[in-house]
Design an enzyme around this catalytic site. Structure first.
Site, PDB file in Angstrom:
ATOM      1  CB  CYS A 162      40.193  30.599  41.709  1.00 38.22           C
ATOM      2  SG  CYS A 162      41.157  32.004  42.258  1.00 38.22           S
TER       3      CYS A 162
HETATM    4  N1  LIG Z   1      45.449  33.736  42.951  1.00 32.45           N
HETATM    5  C1  LIG Z   1      44.542  34.124  42.077  1.00 32.45           C
HETATM    6  O1  LIG Z   1      44.757  34.027  40.894  1.00 32.45           O
HETATM    7  C2  LIG Z   1      43.218  34.717  42.533  1.00 32.45           C
HETATM    8  C3  LIG Z   1      42.371  35.231  41.538  1.00 32.45           C
HETATM    9  C4  LIG Z   1      41.170  35.805  41.923  1.00 32.45           C
HETATM   10  C5  LIG Z   1      40.801  35.858  43.262  1.00 32.45           C
HETATM   11  N2  LIG Z   1      41.630  35.330  44.212  1.00 32.45           N
HETATM   12  C6  LIG Z   1      41.199  35.456  45.590  1.00 32.45           C
HETATM   13  O2  LIG Z   1      42.005  36.433  46.232  1.00 32.45           O
HETATM   14  C7  LIG Z   1      42.207  36.097  47.603  1.00 32.45           C
HETATM   15  C8  LIG Z   1      43.689  36.021  47.920  1.00 32.45           C
HETATM   16  O3  LIG Z   1      44.254  35.000  47.123  1.00 32.45           O
HETATM   17  P1  LIG Z   1      45.800  34.929  46.795  1.00 32.45           P
HETATM   18  O4  LIG Z   1      45.944  33.972  45.661  1.00 32.45           O
HETATM   19  O5  LIG Z   1      46.386  36.276  46.649  1.00 32.45           O
HETATM   20  O6  LIG Z   1      46.340  34.250  48.144  1.00 32.45           O
HETATM   21  P2  LIG Z   1      47.863  34.151  48.644  1.00 32.45           P
HETATM   22  O7  LIG Z   1      47.914  33.003  49.559  1.00 32.45           O
HETATM   23  O8  LIG Z   1      48.786  34.221  47.474  1.00 32.45           O
HETATM   24  O9  LIG Z   1      48.086  35.496  49.454  1.00 32.45           O
HETATM   25  C9  LIG Z   1      47.447  35.788  50.633  1.00 32.45           C
HETATM   26  C10 LIG Z   1      48.400  36.578  51.495  1.00 32.45           C
HETATM   27  O10 LIG Z   1      47.700  36.983  52.657  1.00 32.45           O
HETATM   28  C11 LIG Z   1      48.555  36.843  53.764  1.00 32.45           C
HETATM   29  N3  LIG Z   1      47.723  36.767  54.952  1.00 32.45           N
HETATM   30  C12 LIG Z   1      47.087  35.708  55.484  1.00 32.45           C
HETATM   31  N4  LIG Z   1      46.390  36.071  56.569  1.00 32.45           N
HETATM   32  C13 LIG Z   1      46.579  37.391  56.725  1.00 32.45           C
HETATM   33  C14 LIG Z   1      46.120  38.346  57.653  1.00 32.45           C
HETATM   34  N5  LIG Z   1      45.292  38.004  58.640  1.00 32.45           N
HETATM   35  N6  LIG Z   1      46.543  39.610  57.523  1.00 32.45           N
HETATM   36  C15 LIG Z   1      47.369  39.962  56.511  1.00 32.45           C
HETATM   37  N7  LIG Z   1      47.835  39.113  55.599  1.00 32.45           N
HETATM   38  C16 LIG Z   1      47.436  37.840  55.699  1.00 32.45           C
HETATM   39  C17 LIG Z   1      49.387  35.629  53.453  1.00 32.45           C
HETATM   40  O11 LIG Z   1      50.603  35.632  54.181  1.00 32.45           O
HETATM   41  C18 LIG Z   1      49.617  35.801  51.955  1.00 32.45           C
HETATM   42  O12 LIG Z   1      50.781  36.561  51.677  1.00 32.45           O
HETATM   43  C19 LIG Z   1      41.455  34.788  47.816  1.00 32.45           C
HETATM   44  O13 LIG Z   1      40.165  35.073  48.268  1.00 32.45           O
HETATM   45  C20 LIG Z   1      41.371  34.209  46.420  1.00 32.45           C
HETATM   46  O14 LIG Z   1      40.258  33.350  46.274  1.00 32.45           O
HETATM   47  C21 LIG Z   1      42.839  34.777  43.873  1.00 32.45           C
END
Ligand SMILES: NC(=O)c1ccc[n+]([C@@H]2O[C@H](COP(=O)([O-])OP(=O)(O)OC[C@H]3O[C@@H](n4cnc5c(N)ncnc54)[C@H](O)[C@@H]3O)[C@@H](O)[C@H]2O)c1
Length: 442
Positions: A274
């Protein structure tokens, strides 16, 4: 009954089926939360290994216990799948896919767009779609609404769209998805009402705002606030170091002010999915409006220069010990970007290791959370962790503390170590006794 009232009814009596797309750090806890709140849940991911692991009762995210996963899946209300045809079964779809940056720090919306493309084929009247992925103001309206409208459906009457940012703090024992207030911004009053009802059924507090753009910008502001203040702490560190003043002591003193000050801490650079990335979603969009986000760019410059600063301090410290960086054995303590978790995304340790190698050093790492390094977005160091032992630590010319894992807070580890470059103030509280290593702040 109209679409809105019928959806509200299904939310109230917990028959609304909730789809969560992207079962990662954000999506998996969210899917489990909706299941716990009594909703039937379908988790979607493109990675079949994730769906399979969940159905075996395993968790692939360390701070989400396997027990929590196995109990939820045993109850039978939740399934995980790669079959996107099942999107049509969902009354509410929450999108939690990645939003990384491209090679030129431009937003990469390809994951959102491929998700929307999957959904477009299965959209039906009566659905609520919520975007949770962090992104610039306008994304929800520009990317999510048109595919529904292309099918002749009207937002606020036939379908509903909202943005609700995620505020997950992985590993935080006090705050988790259920008790962190949830900001929700709907495209129109009806979308706001159904989205607020959905989250209100699962989390302790919903904060309704007037539009998705406000919710999108609020999330970015929160992360920009952190990035800028961490950059300020890093700048203070570099300036005060020249003056021979310990920045950590300065912060401890300043934080005793009961108002108007909030402590942020310096470090080896930003990490995680992030804080290093999200601010640039706003700078990119700002350019479209002919405006320039100077604070964000400056903070980015300072924070991204920190790994080079750390390596420079390491080279100078070795020099004082009669050694050059070239040919020295350097052990980096910690590969994850944050203490006591296994998330290594965007970790500054990778760049530190690459810069040490560029300087001719032999770099190794120790991280009990990451036994073998994984290829990242920009780095592939191809190493396995060395053992977390005094014997191993003593084999290196210098240790560089990059992550403050509790595993490193053991004085006996440093008994035969000569030099430690500490970016986290991990060493200061340790009682190393007489004859311990030289500690250099960096
Ligand atoms: N990790 C954090 O602490 C956090 C906190 C706040 C916001 N975010 C935001 O949340 C969002 C997700 O982040 P995350 O950390 O969970 O990412 P991540 O990489 O842990 O998880 C994303 C998941 O989406 C899947 N994926 C990718 N393309 C896909 C598709 N087309 N269809 C279905 N699944 C798909 C991946 O296989 C993965 O399992 C991002 O925008 C991030 O900026 C993350």
């Amino acid at each position: 009954m109209d679409q809105k009232d019928s959806l509200l009814d299904r939310i109230t009596n917990r028959t609304a089926r909730v789809g969560v797309i992207g079962l990662g750090y954000v999506g998996l806890p969210l899917a489990l939360l909706f299941e716990e709140a009594g909703f039937p849940v379908i988790g979607f991911d493109v990675d079949p290994a994730k769906a399979e692991a969940l159905h075996r009762g395993e968790s692939y995210i360390r701070h989400i216990g396997a027990e929590k996963v196995s109990q939820a899946f045993a109850r039978g209300r939740i399934v995980a799948t790669t079959d996107f045809d099942r999107l049509g079964e969902c009354d509410a779809v929450v999108i939690c896919v990645p939003t990384p940056l491209g090679r030129h720090r431009e937003p990469d919306l390809s994951f959102i767009r491929s998700t929307v493309a999957e959904m477009a084929q299965r959209l039906r009247a009566g659905q609520l779609v919520v975007l949770e992925s962090t992104t610039y103001p306008g994304t929800t309206r520009e990317e999510l609404v048109p595919p529904f409208e292309a099918r002749g459906l009207e937002c606020g009457t036939d379908f509903f769209v909202a943005f609700s940012p995620e505020r997950e703090d992985p590993g935080n024992p006090r705050f988790h998805t259920q008790n962190i207030p949830k900001v929700v911004g709907g495209i129109d009053p009806a979308s706001q009402e159904v989205a607020t009802a959905l989250y209100g059924a699962a989390v302790a507090e919903v904060v309704a705002v007037s539009s998705p753009e406000v919710a999108e910008a609020a999330k970015l502001f929160e992360n920009i606030f952190r990035a800028v203040n961490i950059a300020l702490a890093n700048e203070m560190k570099m300036v005060l170091d020249r003056m021979g003043v310990n920045v950590w002591e300065v912060i401890e003193a300043a934080r005793t002010k009961p108002f108007g000050f909030m402590p942020f801490y310096p470090g080896p650079g930003l990490g995680g999915h992030c804080i290093p990335l999200d601010p640039f979603y706003l700078t990119w969009k700002a350019a479209e409006y002919g405006t320039w986000a100077r604070f964000i760019e400056l903070a980015g410059d300072i924070n991204t220069s920190m790994p080079a600063y750390v390596v420079d301090r390491t080279a100078k410290a070795l020099n004082r010990h009669g050694k050059s960086l070239k040919g020295s054995r350097v052990l980096v303590l910690g590969l994850s970007y944050k203490a006591n978790i296994d998330d290594d995304r965007e970790s500054p340790s990778f760049e530190i290791i690459e810069k040490l190698r560029e300087g001719g050093a032999t770099a190794a790492y120790c991280d009990p959370y990451i036994p073998v390094s994984r290829p990242g977005r920009e780095h592939d160091i191809g190493l396995a962790s060395v053992a977390c032992s005094g014997e191993e630590f003593a084999r290196h010319d210098v240790l560089v503390v990059a992550t403050a894992h509790d595993d490193f807070r053991v004085p006996s580890l440093y008994r035969d170590v000569r030099l430690v470059v500490d970016t986290r103030n991990l060493m200061a509280p340790l009682d190393l006794g007489p004859g311990g290593p030289e500690i250099v702040q960096a």
